[in-house]
Motif scaffolding. Structure first.
Motif, short mmCIF file in Angstrom:
data_model
loop_
_atom_site.label_atom_id
_atom_site.label_comp_id
_atom_site.label_asym_id
_atom_site.label_seq_id
_atom_site.Cartn_x
_atom_site.Cartn_y
_atom_site.Cartn_z
N PHE A 206 4.35 -0.76 4.39
CA PHE A 206 2.99 -0.90 4.92
C PHE A 206 2.13 -1.55 3.85
O PHE A 206 2.13 -1.11 2.70
N GLY A 207 1.40 -2.62 4.22
CA GLY A 207 0.60 -3.30 3.21
C GLY A 207 -0.58 -4.03 3.83
O GLY A 207 -0.82 -3.97 5.05
N ILE A 208 -1.33 -4.73 2.98
CA ILE A 208 -2.49 -5.49 3.45
C ILE A 208 -2.33 -6.94 3.00
O ILE A 208 -1.96 -7.20 1.84
N VAL A 209 -2.57 -7.86 3.92
CA VAL A 209 -2.33 -9.28 3.62
C VAL A 209 -3.35 -9.76 2.58
O VAL A 209 -4.56 -9.55 2.71
N LYS B 129 -3.66 -12.70 9.08
CA LYS B 129 -4.64 -13.33 8.18
C LYS B 129 -4.99 -12.36 7.05
O LYS B 129 -4.72 -11.14 7.17
N PRO B 130 -5.60 -12.85 5.99
CA PRO B 130 -5.95 -11.97 4.88
C PRO B 130 -6.78 -10.77 5.38
O PRO B 130 -7.65 -10.92 6.23
N GLY B 131 -6.45 -9.58 4.84
CA GLY B 131 -7.17 -8.36 5.25
C GLY B 131 -6.49 -7.59 6.35
O GLY B 131 -6.82 -6.43 6.60
N ASP B 132 -5.51 -8.22 7.04
CA ASP B 132 -4.79 -7.50 8.11
C ASP B 132 -3.84 -6.46 7.51
O ASP B 132 -3.20 -6.70 6.48
N TYR B 133 -3.73 -5.32 8.20
CA TYR B 133 -2.68 -4.35 7.85
C TYR B 133 -1.40 -4.79 8.53
O TYR B 133 -1.41 -5.17 9.70
N VAL B 134 -0.30 -4.70 7.77
CA VAL B 134 0.97 -5.20 8.31
C VAL B 134 2.14 -4.33 7.88
O VAL B 134 2.07 -3.57 6.91
N GLY C 295 -6.37 0.91 13.82
CA GLY C 295 -6.43 2.29 14.32
C GLY C 295 -5.16 3.09 14.10
O GLY C 295 -5.12 4.29 14.36
N LEU C 296 -4.09 2.42 13.66
CA LEU C 296 -2.84 3.14 13.36
C LEU C 296 -2.56 3.17 11.86
O LEU C 296 -1.45 3.53 11.43
N LYS C 297 -3.57 2.82 11.09
CA LYS C 297 -3.42 2.77 9.62
C LYS C 297 -2.90 4.09 9.05
O LYS C 297 -2.13 4.12 8.10
N HIS C 298 -3.32 5.18 9.68
CA HIS C 298 -2.93 6.51 9.17
C HIS C 298 -1.46 6.83 9.47
O HIS C 298 -0.94 7.82 8.98
N LEU C 299 -0.78 5.99 10.26
CA LEU C 299 0.65 6.24 10.54
C LEU C 299 1.55 5.28 9.75
O LEU C 299 2.78 5.34 9.87
N HIS C 300 0.94 4.43 9.00
CA HIS C 300 1.52 3.45 8.07
C HIS C 300 3.05 3.32 8.07
O HIS C 300 3.61 2.56 8.84
N LEU D 242 0.84 -1.21 0.00
CA LEU D 242 0.00 0.00 0.00
C LEU D 242 0.87 1.26 0.00
O LEU D 242 0.68 2.14 -0.82
N LYS D 243 1.78 1.32 0.93
CA LYS D 243 2.63 2.51 1.02
C LYS D 243 4.05 2.11 1.40
O LYS D 243 4.24 1.16 2.16
#
Ligand code: BGC
Ligand code: ZN
Length: 367
Positions: free
Chosen positions: A71-74, A85-90, A145-150, A38-39
């Protein structure tokens, strides 16, 4: 699949490369995690690799894919993956194990081997591409909830390790209650270190060149630290006013400042160096005086590089606490997005030229 790459050893070689999309099976043992990127953040390390100061291609390639702040999404996981798991931000760690005992116990950040393997930096491709796959050991969950700090998770992990190392080595004192800390430099590592030390309630002085008010001073004061511009006050003057520091963390990228800091550390203090200085500068130090002060004061210098998954987890927890303690302040570090991998020239231009860019990152995909 597109990727932003360089030819290590060749100056200004940043270009768009083509890679096959990775597969879950590329990782043995059913432990693969396939992640949509993602970023990706870029920093001085990427600039210096493109400047041919260091960095090496993976064996069999004549290019190196850049990017180590991930920063990405599974997308999908192998049958033996339990932590995401799939859909998690990592996010993902940067260094991969070599052969030393430290590598074998999950602390490749402390490898004792000369050769180190770092995604996007040395001998392994980085994250500035569309998909990546890796062993679940190296993938760390980011709370939604920390997605915006990626992309701050990775620099935060390095800051977390630097502070943790200081407290670890100070166990030599049996009791250590640091009061005054200087953070040298207000780039991303300086600001994130400031955050961590403020969460531990230290009296922090964050020292940078530019005169306040500016974005850095706004963030520093927003975190309850004191901003000091060296244009107005030298570090020596500061130490005469507020006392020598119990803890100094250097994140300036200047070896002259890193050595200069040795003169303003208090007795029993610890100085942590975190800067990667790829140049060839020589510095002069008042050797006899520093040597004497350091011996008489039982002072300690420690270098700190990289971070393992424990530091990522510590850093992410501190980002969360920081966010509820000083809402909205940390986000201000993320100044400068670049849209898409195609804009790699713009990414490098901003990184090299834009003095107002605190953090350049590539918005690779929506998600
Ligand atoms: C990275 C670290 C890495 C260091 C040395 C830094 O920019 O953030 O993860 O260990 O460079 O290559
Ligand atoms: Zn970095």
């Amino acid at each position: 699949m597109k990727a932003i790459a360089v030819r290590p050893g060749k100056k200004n070689s940043v270009h768009l490369a083509d890679l096959p999309k990775p597969k879950l099976d590329d990782v043995p043992g059913g432990r693969g995690v396939l992640i949509r990127v993602l970023k990706v953040g870029v920093d001085a390390t990427d600039k210096e690799i493109n400047d041919a100061q260091y960095g090496n291609s993976p064996p069999g390639y004549d290019f190196l894919v850049l990017g180590h702040e991930f920063f990405g999404i599974v997308d999908s996981v192998g049958p033996n993956v339990r932590n995401v798991k799939p859909g998690d931000y990592v996010t993902a760690t940067v260094r991969r194990p070599g052969g030393s005992i430290y590598d074998k116990i999950g602390t490749s950040d402390m490898t004792s081997e000369e050769t180190y393997y770092e995604r996007g930096i040395n001998l392994l491709h980085g994250y500035l591409t569309e998909y990546i796959v890796d062993d679940c050991e190296f993938i760390v969950q980011m709370p939604v909830g920390l997605k915006h700090l990626h992309v701050l998770a990775e620099p935060m992990s390095c800051a977390a390790k630097a502070v943790q190392q200081a407290f670890e080595v100070q166990r030599r004192l049996r009791v250590w209650r640091p009061r005054v800390a200087y953070v040298l430099g207000a780039g991303q590592i300086g600001l994130l270190t400031t955050l961590i030390l403020r969460l531990r309630n230290l009296e922090v002085y964050t020292i940078a060149r530019g005169e306040a008010p500016n974005l850095k001073s706004e963030i520093v004061t927003g975190l309850g630290s004191n901003y000091v511009s060296t244009k107005q006050k030298s570090i020596k003057q500061l130490s005469e006013e507020v006392g020598k520091a119990d803890l100094i963390i250097d994140a300036t990228g200047s070896s002259a400042i890193a050595f200069g800091a040795m003169e303003v550390l208090g007795h029993n203090g610890v100085l942590v160096w975190t800067s990667i200085t790829g140049g060839r500068n020589h510095v002069e130090v008042p050797g006899d005086k520093v040597n004497l002060d350091w011996v008489l004061g039982n002072k300690l210098l420690v270098g700190s590089v990289n971070a393992n998954r424990d530091h990522f987890e510590m850093g992410i927890r501190d980002l969360a606490v920081g966010e509820v303690t000083w809402p909205g302040v940390i986000k201000k570090i993320l100044t400068t997005p670049v849209r898409g991998l195609d804009n790699y020239q713009e990414m490098m231009r901003l990184l090299v030229e834009d003095q107002s860019a605190l953090k350049v990152y590539v918005d690779v995909a929506e998600g």
